[in-house]
Design a protein around this motif. Structure first.
Motif, PDB file in Angstrom:
ATOM      1  N   ASP A  32       0.789  -1.232   0.000  1.00  0.00           N
ATOM      2  CA  ASP A  32       0.000   0.000   0.000  1.00  0.00           C
ATOM      3  C   ASP A  32       0.819   1.279   0.000  1.00  0.00           C
ATOM      4  O   ASP A  32       0.302   2.342  -0.351  1.00  0.00           O
ATOM      5  CB  ASP A  32      -0.943   0.017   1.210  1.00  0.00           C
ATOM      6  N   THR A  33       2.082   1.213   0.420  1.00  0.00           N
ATOM      7  CA  THR A  33       2.885   2.434   0.481  1.00  0.00           C
ATOM      8  C   THR A  33       3.972   2.482  -0.581  1.00  0.00           C
ATOM      9  O   THR A  33       4.537   3.546  -0.822  1.00  0.00           O
ATOM     10  CB  THR A  33       3.537   2.598   1.867  1.00  0.00           C
ATOM     11  N   GLY A  34       4.285   1.359  -1.189  1.00  0.00           N
ATOM     12  CA  GLY A  34       5.249   1.358  -2.286  1.00  0.00           C
ATOM     13  C   GLY A  34       6.684   1.160  -1.866  1.00  0.00           C
ATOM     14  O   GLY A  34       7.424   0.447  -2.529  1.00  0.00           O
ATOM     15  N   ALA A  35       7.101   1.800  -0.772  1.00  0.00           N
ATOM     16  CA  ALA A  35       8.485   1.672  -0.322  1.00  0.00           C
ATOM     17  C   ALA A  35       8.552   1.917   1.186  1.00  0.00           C
ATOM     18  O   ALA A  35       7.896   2.821   1.702  1.00  0.00           O
ATOM     19  CB  ALA A  35       9.387   2.657  -1.053  1.00  0.00           C
ATOM     20  N   VAL A  36       9.334   1.113   1.882  1.00  0.00           N
ATOM     21  CA  VAL A  36       9.495   1.289   3.329  1.00  0.00           C
ATOM     22  C   VAL A  36      10.959   1.070   3.702  1.00  0.00           C
ATOM     23  O   VAL A  36      11.719   0.433   2.975  1.00  0.00           O
ATOM     24  CB  VAL A  36       8.630   0.290   4.137  1.00  0.00           C
ATOM     25  N   ARG A  37      11.320   1.640   4.821  1.00  0.00           N
ATOM     26  CA  ARG A  37      12.631   1.380   5.423  1.00  0.00           C
ATOM     27  C   ARG A  37      12.437   0.571   6.701  1.00  0.00           C
ATOM     28  O   ARG A  37      11.316   0.478   7.215  1.00  0.00           O
ATOM     29  CB  ARG A  37      13.346   2.692   5.728  1.00  0.00           C
TER      30      ARG A  37
END
Length: 271
Positions: A32-37
């Motif tokens: 849902d957010t596309g990219a995470v750290r």
């Protein structure tokens, strides 16, 4: 016709397993957010950064996440892959298993049965002398079609125009499958070589230290699958020079193709 209401119980299970819950919630974040750290996952789930790092490492290992150059985690190919539930897939695996097991004994290597789904290659079955601690069983894994032996073998059966549709343009960029002109030219060259020799080769493009040799197998319903010999990088040249083993690979291809024709008359390969 009265539509029956679907009831979904969203209550937390009585015996919830926190580690699985954290992994599944991380998949939601990726989707849902596309990219995470790692720090994003830790903050969102309320867990230690070390725990978040272990979760991401496992998701990368299983193909549900990939890491970009800036160390962000993106949705991996396994997260985008469509569900396969057809009787065709079950029949294909059933028919192929004994053939692949015979080939594995004959060549002394691990064998995969794979199919192409869009820009991805998916492993349906792995047979051979599997070591569970060495990541030998790749059943269910999803790999980029353009860099895997299976994907290249199946792309070689398609018209060249399909490469442009799959790997160039707005749609390819949206799904993260776009290739540069140099990469596309390299893929076209590799596919031309695959058509010439009758098999595709992957040498560490998918996994460090691992090579693959794949032959495409046409199925009665007009689709195709591949038989892939997996082996350490150091044994690839030896296999390619071994005419006897290459002949065994092509013999397995013919045997599977003929067996699938017979399966249509029994319980139907086509849905």
């Amino acid at each position: 016709m009265i539509m029956r209401k679907v009831q979904i119980d969203h209550r937390r299970p009585r015996y919830a397993i926190d580690s699985i819950d954290h992994a599944l919630r991380t998949l939601h974040l990726l989707r849902d957010t596309g990219a995470v750290r790692v720090s994003d996952v830790a903050l969102k789930l309320g867990i230690a950064p070390s725990t978040a790092h272990r979760i991401m490492a496992m998701l990368v290992y299983q193909g549900f996440a990939v890491q970009d150059d800036s160390r962000r985690y993106l949705a991996g190919p396994a997260l985008w892959a469509p569900v396969m539930t057809s009787q065709r897939t079950a029949t294909l695996i059933e028919v192929a298993r004994p053939i692949l097991e015979d080939l594995s004994r004959e060549v002394g290597e691990i064998i995969n049965l794979s199919v192409r789904v869009g820009v991805h290659s998916r492993v349906l079955l792995t047979v051979g002398d599997l070591d569970p601690t060495a990541d030998d069983d790749r059943t269910g894994r999803v790999y980029p079609a353009h860099s895997s032996a299976s994907g290249r073998a199946l792309l070689a059966l398609e018209p060249d125009a399909l490469l442009e549709r799959l790997f160039v343009g707005r749609s390819a960029k949206a799904y993260g499958s776009a290739l540069t002109k140099a990469d596309l030219d390299e893929l076209a060259t590799e596919i031309a070589e695959t058509r010439r020799r009758g098999f595709a080769v992957c040498d560490e493009e998918v996994q460090r230290g691992v090579a693959g040799v794949a032959v495409p197998v046409s199925t009665p319903d007009g689709s195709a699958c591949t038989i892939v010999v997996l082996l350490p990088h150091g044994r690839l040249k030896q296999l390619r020079r071994d005419v006897g083993k290459i002949d065994l690979l092509f013999a397995a291809k013919r045997r599977l193709s003929e067996s699938l024709v017979g399966a249509v008359g029994n319980n139907g390969l086509v849905e």
